[in-house]
Scaffold this active site. Structure first.
Site, PDB file in Angstrom:
ATOM      1  CG  PHE A  14      23.906  -2.332   7.425  1.00  0.00           C
ATOM      2  CD1 PHE A  14      22.534  -2.674   8.795  1.00  0.00           C
ATOM      3  CD2 PHE A  14      25.048  -1.897   8.029  1.00  0.00           C
ATOM      4  CE1 PHE A  14      23.165  -2.439  10.011  1.00  0.00           C
ATOM      5  CE2 PHE A  14      25.165  -1.847   9.586  1.00  0.00           C
ATOM      6  CZ  PHE A  14      24.402  -1.857  10.712  1.00  0.00           C
ATOM      7  N   GLY A  15      21.582  -0.003   6.877  1.00  0.00           N
ATOM      8  CA  GLY A  15      21.624   1.921   7.581  1.00  0.00           C
ATOM      9  C   GLY A  15      21.765   1.620   9.491  1.00  0.00           C
ATOM     10  CE1 TYR A  16      26.764   2.841   7.712  1.00  0.00           C
ATOM     11  CE2 TYR A  16      27.072   4.481   9.506  1.00  0.00           C
ATOM     12  CZ  TYR A  16      27.556   3.745   8.254  1.00  0.00           C
ATOM     13  OH  TYR A  16      29.265   4.225   6.896  1.00  0.00           O
ATOM     14  N   GLY A  17      22.887   5.206  10.061  1.00  0.00           N
ATOM     15  CA  GLY A  17      23.232   6.629  10.505  1.00  0.00           C
ATOM     16  C   GLY A  17      21.481   7.299   9.873  1.00  0.00           C
ATOM     17  CB  SER A  18      20.687  10.025   8.272  1.00  0.00           C
ATOM     18  OG  SER A  18      21.110  10.156   6.681  1.00  0.00           O
ATOM     19  CD  GLU A  93      24.549   9.101   2.818  1.00  0.00           C
ATOM     20  OE1 GLU A  93      25.642  10.408   2.623  1.00  0.00           O
ATOM     21  OE2 GLU A  93      23.760   8.988   2.788  1.00  0.00           O
TER      22      GLU A  93
HETATM   23  C1  BEZ Z   1      23.249   5.751   6.619  1.00  0.00           C
HETATM   24  O1  BEZ Z   1      23.403   4.323   7.221  1.00  0.00           O
HETATM   25  O2  BEZ Z   1      22.563   6.313   7.146  1.00  0.00           O
HETATM   26  C2  BEZ Z   1      24.556   6.472   5.903  1.00  0.00           C
HETATM   27  C3  BEZ Z   1      24.216   5.822   4.897  1.00  0.00           C
HETATM   28  C4  BEZ Z   1      25.687   6.544   3.580  1.00  0.00           C
HETATM   29  C5  BEZ Z   1      26.234   6.876   4.026  1.00  0.00           C
HETATM   30  C6  BEZ Z   1      26.519   6.615   5.507  1.00  0.00           C
HETATM   31  C7  BEZ Z   1      25.508   6.170   6.434  1.00  0.00           C
END
Ligand code: BEZ
Length: 183
Positions: A14-18, A93
């Site tokens: 699941f991606g919620y940021g970059s 990360e």
């Molecule tokens: C993301 O979803 O982009 C993400 C991935 C790892 C850590 C924080 C955010």
């Protein structure tokens, strides 16, 4: 929930940021998805990507938030790339995030089990809440090896708009940063 994914099995991430706009990982499918019970917050310090050790930027993490929903993108990682992707993300990360496993609601109505990287309160890079104006000012002036913190925020806000996702926290920060000149 702790994560017990085997490094040789395909999995959802699941991606919620970059990751939404820069997945940088091999994947064989991607679907818009939502994680219930969490909200996205710019509460994690970035000393290695969007800031520096002596001048950290701010990047997103997820906080438990009953009744709320976080929109993002789920990526299907093939078995043959699983170990490489987990290594890559553990490295990328490493600044305070750990792997968890959570159920997602895909846009199609499907339920998926996914790996989610979350930085928990109290980790060494945790910055926590602050007034929006202070968070925005920190984002407006910070930069690191991966680029400016402002760009990270702007690309995230655009990706969320493209997903038709509402995120008042992100859009408020974007609006403040937009009118903040770098001095
Ligand atoms: C993301 O979803 O982009 C993400 C991935 C790892 C850590 C924080 C955010």
């Amino acid at each position: 929930m702790a994560c017990a994914t085997a490094a040789n099995e395909s999995f959802w991430l699941f991606g919620y940021g970059s990751l939404i706009w820069n997945p940088s990982v091999p994947h064989i499918d991607r679907v818009p998805a939502r994680l219930h019970g969490f909200s996205r917050r710019f509460w994690q310090g970035s000393h290695d990507h969007r800031g520096l050790p002596h001048a950290p930027g701010r990047v997103v993490t997820l906080i438990k938030d009953a009744g709320k929903v976080c929109a993002g993108m789920a990526f299907r990682i093939p078995a043959e790339a699983a170990a490489e992707v987990l290594d890559h993300l553990d490295h990328r990360e490493k600044n305070g995030y750990s792997r968890q496993s959570h159920g997602l609601h895909a846009a199609s109505g499907l339920r998926l089990n996914a790996i989610v990287y979350i930085a928990e309160p109290g980790n060494f890079a945790w910055l926590g809440p602050a007034p929006a104006i202070e968070v925005a000012q920190q984002i407006a002036i910070s930069t690191g090896p991966s680029g400016s913190n402002r760009e990270y925020l702007e690309r995230l806000a655009k990706a969320l708009r493209d997903l038709d996702a509402d995120d008042p926290h992100v859009f408020e920060l974007e609006a403040i940063v937009k009118r903040t000149a770098i001095s």
